[in-house]
Design a protein around this motif. Structure first.
Motif, mmCIF file in Angstrom:
data_model
loop_
_atom_site.group_PDB
_atom_site.id
_atom_site.type_symbol
_atom_site.label_atom_id
_atom_site.label_comp_id
_atom_site.label_asym_id
_atom_site.label_seq_id
_atom_site.Cartn_x
_atom_site.Cartn_y
_atom_site.Cartn_z
ATOM 1 N N ARG A 214 -17.507 67.127 -9.660
ATOM 2 C CA ARG A 214 -17.294 67.013 -11.360
ATOM 3 C C ARG A 214 -18.405 66.381 -12.008
ATOM 4 O O ARG A 214 -18.354 65.646 -13.007
ATOM 5 C CB ARG A 214 -16.187 65.844 -11.645
ATOM 6 C CG ARG A 214 -14.796 66.377 -10.983
ATOM 7 C CD ARG A 214 -13.687 64.907 -10.852
ATOM 8 N NE ARG A 214 -12.361 65.122 -10.390
ATOM 9 C CZ ARG A 214 -11.358 65.582 -11.322
ATOM 10 N NH1 ARG A 214 -11.530 65.629 -12.463
ATOM 11 N NH2 ARG A 214 -10.317 65.941 -10.865
ATOM 12 N N SER B 236 -15.494 64.214 -3.060
ATOM 13 C CA SER B 236 -14.472 65.019 -3.802
ATOM 14 C C SER B 236 -13.006 64.972 -3.111
ATOM 15 O O SER B 236 -13.020 65.174 -2.096
ATOM 16 C CB SER B 236 -15.242 66.244 -3.851
ATOM 17 O OG SER B 236 -14.039 66.988 -4.499
ATOM 18 N N SER C 196 -11.407 61.392 -10.933
ATOM 19 C CA SER C 196 -12.907 61.407 -10.186
ATOM 20 C C SER C 196 -12.997 60.400 -8.849
ATOM 21 O O SER C 196 -14.058 60.530 -8.144
ATOM 22 C CB SER C 196 -13.980 61.377 -10.753
ATOM 23 O OG SER C 196 -13.810 60.103 -11.677
#
Length: 832
Positions: free
Chosen positions: A428, A442, A264
């Motif tokens: 996410r 992202s 992430s």
């Protein structure tokens, strides 16, 4: 310095032989995409891995690797060009290259997480040829690598030695298959080993695979003199890497999800875990010793009158729990070490990324350290084929198999298609301040190809090419639909967009008239000129009869559609004589059409108006008045004009002066104008069904405000038939509506292979169910907090992700606007 020695000796197939005579098998774990917020699915995945680790215990040593595999974007977009229409080749070529340029400008080299499992084979069960074994291991222990090569032992190893492991490797491969593992090829295993010496260095993966050889794996100069990182020189370039070691997890590891957390971050991060099973006897001895130490600590604290530390109480509880667990036959303790690896083009970039990783992991409850002087040692300790050295107890973790399973190995946020057009980014399920920050944070681009669902692609869970786009007004569903339509207009596909709001022409015209766009993007402007606009305006006599069922439908379908159209403005209920006369009139007109006469639906009304019975005549006069000088002229005419064309490659059908009711309005509350508009929508739906029935060509239909078709039983029947067309024909229906209720009908739920669900406040539980998400309070809150332009995306593999829609090209986005900013609205943002 034996610890700083490359463990690899040679390899064959997916097996690697080490300098010490160990043989390791290498497997790629096929990624699984799980919405992290689906707790049941997440728990089931972890249980499966716990069971796998229990089976793997007998092998003692294994290595979990997550490294950034090159995305090969240029190659994927080149493959996509095979589906581009000849008349759009230049325009598509330009924008596909721009896609690659813009994404690489934002992310650098695009990568995706690749998961590799390496397991040391059980040597004690392998009957190696004694003479061969003695020769090889004697060579390993008594001579240098150079002399071994000169004597030719490498060749002997490759052709003879590995054959002794075929059966053992087959058993291991069958075991690894339970978690989706497949064997690496020899070229891949060479590259996985070589990659350790190429981190942070620009290199061509295809070139490395083509030139793969064991001899070139370590061809890199490593400089360990820089604190907290290593400098690598190779391939004519240089790069920097830094190892972070995981020091502490949560007490029970629950929800740690190390591999998923690392993904992430806004740059690529590797994660490696080296693990080794501990014998039951050693575990019991260590537990008893630890228990005794804790009791002594507690007694000492009691003796001096202090309260027992919370840490002592917690440790005592965990030790007692572990004692109970290891009594079970299938529960073992593993010793393991986890590292995260970052790279950078400069020392500063590398160390900055290491600090970002450290902060991010701390927020997730995981404590990491950046060793100053142990970077080179860690580099060699985590090379493939090196067993964990548990004599070095620094950073050593001790857990049972379920603790290892909590790391969420093999899970990757993935949705869409491997080959397709860029449509946005995976979110996410993090919290962001706005859509721009969600996009900017992202690293997971989403690509989508609209015609793969019925191609029997491996892993696909649907054969339906149809796409559902739902959500409340103003959340972005029309923007996404128009983005997909532009992409499809570049393909070798005949496409149709039904635009009841007449929005698309307005904004496309605005873009085409822009001097800047005409100057800077001539290919885009030329492409837009290919769009064939048809405005169904009842005030223009040339449009009358464009949707007349008698003209464009076969007799059987025409009969049913005529009745549907007239039922919108006249109730036949309880009027059997009038209804019978009406049906006879339809039959008569259809027979006249079969005989070659030019007729239309107006002739049905004319027959009723001339009827001998007064009631029937009055009904005909009423229908004549209702259909005369109204939007119904589009459907009710004399057959003197052609119906809508089915020949144009890119068509946009607009309907002027259509009075559409709200989605929440009941049919009983529709005004006369709304009933007439509904009739036109049904006829248009039937036209769309006919549009997609040519088996020789691929077709796509976008129906905006499609809920109009499903507001009653007849419309639902038309829409259902349209969806059935796509299963046996090369047709994709894009159904753009405000509600998911029709899609949730159990008998039809399989007809949409793909779904994009924007927030709809009154249907959040239904939306989550339809999108394979659990209807938990957390997920309902997630929908409520989505920004305009965010939705849930369920692909034809059955995977669901939260996505942020983005169009990379400003000149395109100008053609998708659905709301025009006012000067006051722009001023409002100025003072934020």
């Amino acid at each position: 310095m034996s610890v700083l020695k490359t463990p690899m000796k040679t390899m064959r197939g997916n097996l690697l032989l080490t300098q010490t005579g160990d043989v390791w098998g290498f497997y790629r774990i096929q990624t699984t995409s799980i919405p992290k917020q689906n707790e049941k699915e997440t728990d089931a995945y972890k249980r499966n891995w716990k069971q796998f680790f229990e089976e793997l215990t007998a092998y003692k040593d294994f290595h979990l690797m997550m490294y950034p595999q090159e995305f090969r974007l240029d190659e994927r977009l080149t493959d996509l060009k095979q589906d581009i229409a000849m008349d759009s080749d230049d325009m598509a070529g330009y924008y596909l290259q721009e896609t690659a340029n813009l994404l690489e400008q934002r992310l650098g080299k695009l990568t995706k997480s690749d998961f590799i499992l390496a397991v040391r084979l059980k040597m004690e069960h392998i009957k190696v040829d004694a003479e061969l074994k003695d020769n090889i291991f004697s060579a390993f222990s008594t001579v240098t690598d150079t002399i071994v090569n000169l004597l030719g032992w490498e060749q002997d190893v490759s052709v003879s030695f590995f054959q002794q492991f075929d059966q053992a490797e087959e058993e291991l491969a069958n075991l690894v298959a339970m978690v989706g593992g497949v064997r690496l090829t020899e070229e891949e295993i060479i590259y996985v080993n070589r990659y350790n010496f190429l981190r942070g260095i620009d290199h061509d993966v295809v070139e490395q695979l083509d030139d793969a050889s064991p001899e070139g794996i370590t061809n890199t100069l490593i400089d360990p003199t820089i604190p907290s990182c290593l400098k690598l020189n190779g391939e004519g370039n240089e790069g920097y890497i830094s190892f972070l070691v995981v020091d502490e997890f949560h007490h029970n590891m629950a929800g740690s999800e190390l591999f998923y957390e690392a993904q992430s971050l806004p740059f690529s991060v590797e994660v490696d875990i080296k693990a080794q099973a501990e014998s039951k006897s050693k575990t019991k001895m260590n537990v008893n010793l630890k228990k005794q130490q804790l009791r002594e600590s507690a007694r000492e604290q009691n003796r001096v009158g202090d309260e027992i530390d919370a840490s002592v109480s917690t440790s005592d509880y965990l030790v007692r729990h572990l004692q109970d667990e290891i009594k079970k036959d299938d529960v073992n303790v593993f010793n393991w070490v986890a590292v995260l690896i970052v790279d950078g083009k400069t020392k500063k970039e590398c160390l900055q990324r290491a600090k970002v990783v450290k902060r991010h992991m701390k927020s997730a409850g995981i404590t990491c350290r950046i060793p100053v002087a142990d970077q080179l040692t860690l580099f060699y300790q985590f090379l493939p084929g090196k067993s964990l050295d548990i004599t070095n107890r620094n950073w050593l973790q001790k857990t049972t198999q379920d603790g290892l399973a909590e790391n969420f190995f093999g899970v990757y946020a993935d949705v869409g298609s491997k080959v397709g057009f860029f449509i946005g980014w995976i979110d996410r399920f993090e919290k962001h301040k706005d859509l721009a920050s969600a996009i900017g944070s992202s690293r997971d681009p989403i690509f989508f190809h609209p015609f793969l669902a019925n191609q029997q692609v491996k892993g696909s869970k649907t054969r339906s090419p149809h796409v559902l786009i739902t959500g409340d007004t103003g959340n972005g569903k029309s923007f996404l639909a128009k983005l997909l339509f532009i992409y499809i207009s570049m393909m070798d596909v005949k496409s149709l967009y039904i635009d009841p709001k007449k929005e698309l022409r307005k904004w496309i015209r605005k873009v085409m008239l822009s001097p800047e766009v005409k100057r800077d993007y001539p290919l885009f402007v030329e492409h837009l000129k290919k769009f064939h606009f048809i405005t169904l305006d009842a005030e223009d006599a040339s449009n009358w009869g464009a949707l007349d069922p008698i003209v464009f439908l076969p007799s059987m379908q025409a009969r049913e559609m005529i009745e549907t159209i007239f039922s919108q403005v006249y109730s036949f209920k309880g009027k059997d004589d009038i209804h019978t006369a009406f049906l006879k009139a339809v039959t008569e007109v259809l027979e006249r059409k079969e005989q070659g006469e030019q007729v239309g639906s107006k002739h049905v009304v004319d027959i009723l108006c001339k009827h001998d019975e007064t009631a029937i005549k009055k009904a005909g006069e009423f229908l004549s008045e209702v259909t005369n000088d109204s939007i119904m002229k589009l459907c009710v005419h004399d057959g003197s004009q052609d119906a809508l064309s089915l020949e144009q490659r890119i068509s946009v059908v607009e309907i002027e002066n259509l009075d559409l009711p709200e989605v929440t309005d009941s049919v009983e509350s529709y005004t006369n104008a709304q009933m007439k508009s509904s009739a036109v929508m049904y006829a248009l739906g039937k036209y769309c069904e006919l549009f997609g029935q040519n088996k020789e060509e691929r077709t796509a239909e976008f129906i905006d405000e499609a809920w109009m078709l499903t507001s009653n039983a007849t419309g639902r029947k038309v829409e259902k038939q349209m969806r059935r067309v796509g299963r046996s024909y090369k047709n994709a229906l894009f159904f753009i509506s405000q509600s998911t209720k029709d899609a949730l009908r159990e008998e039809e739920s399989g007809n949409f292979g793909v779904a994009f669900a924007f927030d709809e406040p009154t249907e959040r539980d239904d939306v989550l169910k339809w999108m394979n998400m659990e209807a938990t309070d957390e997920n309902v809150d997630m929908l409520e907090e989505m920004y305009q332009g965010q939705c849930l995306f369920k692909d034809y593999y059955g995977r669901t992700a939260k996505m942020s829609v983005e169009c990379l090209f400003d000149e395109w986005a100008g053609a998708f606007e659905t709301v025009e900013d006012t000067a006051v609205a722009q001023a409002e943002e100025k003072y934020l």
